[in-house]
Design a protein around this motif. Sequence first.
Motif, mmCIF file in Angstrom:
data_model
loop_
_atom_site.group_PDB
_atom_site.id
_atom_site.type_symbol
_atom_site.label_atom_id
_atom_site.label_comp_id
_atom_site.label_asym_id
_atom_site.label_seq_id
_atom_site.Cartn_x
_atom_site.Cartn_y
_atom_site.Cartn_z
ATOM 1 N N ALA A 1 -82.503 -50.973 32.667
ATOM 2 C CA ALA A 1 -83.794 -50.379 33.007
ATOM 3 C C ALA A 1 -83.658 -48.885 33.289
ATOM 4 O O ALA A 1 -84.517 -48.086 32.901
ATOM 5 N N GLU A 2 -82.583 -48.470 33.928
ATOM 6 C CA GLU A 2 -82.364 -47.050 34.187
ATOM 7 C C GLU A 2 -82.158 -46.282 32.890
ATOM 8 O O GLU A 2 -82.595 -45.127 32.763
ATOM 9 N N VAL B 1 -87.027 -51.012 37.250
ATOM 10 C CA VAL B 1 -85.788 -50.618 37.931
ATOM 11 C C VAL B 1 -85.783 -51.116 39.366
ATOM 12 O O VAL B 1 -84.785 -51.657 39.865
ATOM 13 N N ARG B 2 -86.934 -50.942 40.055
ATOM 14 C CA ARG B 2 -86.987 -51.376 41.446
ATOM 15 C C ARG B 2 -86.899 -52.907 41.586
ATOM 16 O O ARG B 2 -86.366 -53.416 42.573
ATOM 17 N N GLU C 1 -77.096 -56.032 38.475
ATOM 18 C CA GLU C 1 -76.632 -54.685 38.122
ATOM 19 C C GLU C 1 -76.831 -54.412 36.647
ATOM 20 O O GLU C 1 -77.201 -53.314 36.251
ATOM 21 N N THR C 2 -76.584 -55.436 35.825
ATOM 22 C CA THR C 2 -76.729 -55.234 34.376
ATOM 23 C C THR C 2 -78.170 -54.932 34.023
ATOM 24 O O THR C 2 -78.474 -54.015 33.247
ATOM 25 N N GLU C 3 -79.089 -55.679 34.572
ATOM 26 C CA GLU C 3 -80.516 -55.451 34.299
ATOM 27 C C GLU C 3 -80.957 -54.084 34.822
ATOM 28 O O GLU C 3 -81.735 -53.388 34.184
ATOM 29 N N ARG C 4 -80.413 -53.692 36.019
ATOM 30 C CA ARG C 4 -80.776 -52.396 36.580
ATOM 31 C C ARG C 4 -80.315 -51.245 35.675
ATOM 32 O O ARG C 4 -81.047 -50.298 35.442
ATOM 33 N N ARG C 5 -79.081 -51.347 35.196
ATOM 34 C CA ARG C 5 -78.556 -50.280 34.342
ATOM 35 C C ARG C 5 -79.351 -50.163 33.032
ATOM 36 O O ARG C 5 -79.608 -49.076 32.544
ATOM 37 N N GLN D 1 -91.476 -48.649 33.744
ATOM 38 C CA GLN D 1 -90.016 -48.705 33.741
ATOM 39 C C GLN D 1 -89.455 -48.535 35.153
ATOM 40 O O GLN D 1 -88.446 -49.158 35.517
ATOM 41 N N TRP D 2 -90.105 -47.699 35.924
ATOM 42 C CA TRP D 2 -89.660 -47.522 37.306
ATOM 43 C C TRP D 2 -89.859 -48.820 38.116
ATOM 44 O O TRP D 2 -89.004 -49.184 38.928
ATOM 45 N N ALA E 1 -85.242 -54.969 39.487
ATOM 46 C CA ALA E 1 -84.125 -55.551 38.748
ATOM 47 C C ALA E 1 -83.335 -56.508 39.641
ATOM 48 O O ALA E 1 -83.032 -56.199 40.811
#
Length: 453
Positions: free
Chosen positions: A274-275, A262-263, A268-272, A258-259, A265
């Motif tokens: 994943a976070e 996140v790195r 922004e939508t995909e990053r959020r 998952q980390w 992504a």
Amino acid sequence: MSLQRRLLVYLLLCAPLVWGAALLVSVNRARLEVNELFDTESIRLARQVQATLAGVMAAPHGATPPVLTGTQSDPTPSALGGEADLRSLSIAVWNARGELMLVDREGVQLPHRLDAAGFVNLTLQGDAWRVYYLQSPHGEWLVAAGQLVHERDELVWNLLASQMLPWLLVLPVLLAAMAWAVRKALAPVRALADELRGRSADDLRPVPEARAPQELKPLLAAMNGLFLRIESTLARERRFTADAAHELRTPLAVWRAQWDVVRGAAGETERRAAEARLAVGLDRIDRLVTQLLMLSRLEATDRLPHSVPVDWPVLVGQAMNDVLALAERRHIELACNWPAAGAAPFPLQGDPDLLAALLRNLLDNAVRYAPERSSVALRFDADGLAVENGGPPLSSEALARLGERFHRADGQAETGSGLGLSIAQRVAALHRLRLRHHAGADGQGVVATLSSS
């Protein structure tokens, strides 16, 4: 100080004390026997003199009292050791007027005592004498037969010396025999120490008790019991370590993946998203580690840290607050049913912190696996408590596996570690309670009951 040396010191101190006490008793008994012997001889001598006084009474009035022949000069020492010296004896006879009629020696003259009868202890010329006075039947004369007390004491000590000398000579042999006996008696203790000293750290085999002395069997039984408890504790720790390593491997791998998401992504939508998934993974690891630490602490002890009367309303409020967020998220209604007014809810002595953890895990498990928009009820009575939820019943196999570490039924949407019921069972066992699961009264849901039987 070693046990062997301590025993030897006690024996060497007690033996002289007992010996001294026995010596005092022997001296007293010997003195009584010697006094009885010589008192009998004095009585016999006085009566013999009284029987021969007819010739002495014929002596002219005012004549010098005769001295018995054969007693004035020193007698020949007897070949038998311990006989009384004749110089320690004295005889005197007085008539009715108190005149000395007969005396056997000139050095020491026994005193005249008109009313004396029987034995009298006197001091003459600085020496202690024991004198027997014998009155004639009609008061014609008074016979006295005396003997030095020193002669009697000398005979007593000679007799004791003849008995004590062999004991003094064999005393070193006796002490050596006592030292050998003590060392021989403590040989099993040294053998046990040698065996335990030669064992490795993981050798917890029971020590054989069959050939051990009776005095060592309670100690060996206690040691073997300790070995069993240590072996059981080590086995639990090994199992716990293996299970924890196995269970932590998967969430850590998922967390790393998952980390990486996140790195990498793109937006922004995909990053959020994943976070959010990473935060869920962190919550799962946090919950798992917390429960692992609690289970480890519970497994490491066989007794409660402290025990006080349980205040159930406080514990129930604390446990429901802890699961309230989960219940609101899943729209689960929480309820608590107390006994009728005037009845105490399940009186119990225990550890409040552990019992709060038990209630929290039971409620959390019931809320987590109850159908959404249903209810979970906590019921108290005089004999125990129960936590029940609605929903489809579990199979007998699934009910049997409830409480198994890290076991979670397939198809569960809620996250969990499979340790909650294991913690609850361990807390119940520490309080000598039984935690059981069964289907509800209508065949639906699962009921967890906690009782003392």
